[in-house]
Design a protein around this motif. Sequence first.
Motif, PDB file in Angstrom:
ATOM      1  N   CYS A   1       2.467   2.647   2.524  1.00 43.37           N
ATOM      2  CA  CYS A   1       2.059   3.464   3.675  1.00 43.37           C
ATOM      3  C   CYS A   1       2.876   3.084   4.900  1.00 43.37           C
TER       4      CYS A   1
ATOM      5  N   ARG B   1      -6.372   0.814   5.639  1.00 45.53           N
ATOM      6  CA  ARG B   1      -6.341   0.258   4.283  1.00 45.53           C
ATOM      7  C   ARG B   1      -6.895  -1.166   4.233  1.00 45.53           C
TER       8      ARG B   1
ATOM      9  N   TYR C   1       0.806  -1.219   0.000  1.00 43.46           N
ATOM     10  CA  TYR C   1       0.000   0.000   0.000  1.00 43.46           C
ATOM     11  C   TYR C   1       0.841   1.272   0.000  1.00 43.46           C
TER      12      TYR C   1
END
Length: 225
Positions: free
Chosen positions: A191, A199, A189
Amino acid sequence: MYNNDFIFKECGFDWLPDYLIKDNLFNVSYDIDTEVIKLYILDETKSFLYKISQEGISKQYEALKFKADPSRLSAFLGVEFDDRTIQIDTVEDNVYYLYIEEAPHADYTGFLDTVCSKFGISKSRFLDTVNRINKRQITNMFECFKYRAVSGVKVPFESDNCKLYSRPFKLGNGYELNDKAKQFMTRLYGCDESDLESRLEYLWVSSELLTNRIVLTTQYHELVH
């Protein structure tokens, strides 16, 4: 949504043919023990999925467009089911993937009881599997229904590898990712770990009833909803 450089290049999927639309990457599955990765990419009409592993490419079809026959499931399990509540979601060869998350109590528990009977699964083994794929621990079938600890079921017609699926973050049951899984998901992701849980709302956690194998499968929900 996904970090395409990571999943397609670093994870070894740079060999994919040009007809696959990388922006249509819908699901990514990750086996937490073997670290095997599979990709699921929607076709251009978004009516079926290309299932991609390092061994090759197959297809999973949306049940309605495939015209999957609910009577085949009933005949196989030996019990009639309401296909409005026990819904055939996707079909792959001789496998039905069922969505049961919204089924009423009698349909939900009746279906799971029948699946256990068909595949020779004891209630204790069933509960062990459910508790493997949720942080919340349940003790009986009613609690399984109450907390919707099973959202889907894989029913194979020609093997015994029946599988249960949960959506623990969406339904509040929780799931603890191990360190390798956290690292993979944050890379996927793009992140920080502190932003990861947001998410994972539609993350599926699955395990076969006859093994301890656990697979995490992400979902790019906004791509089709």
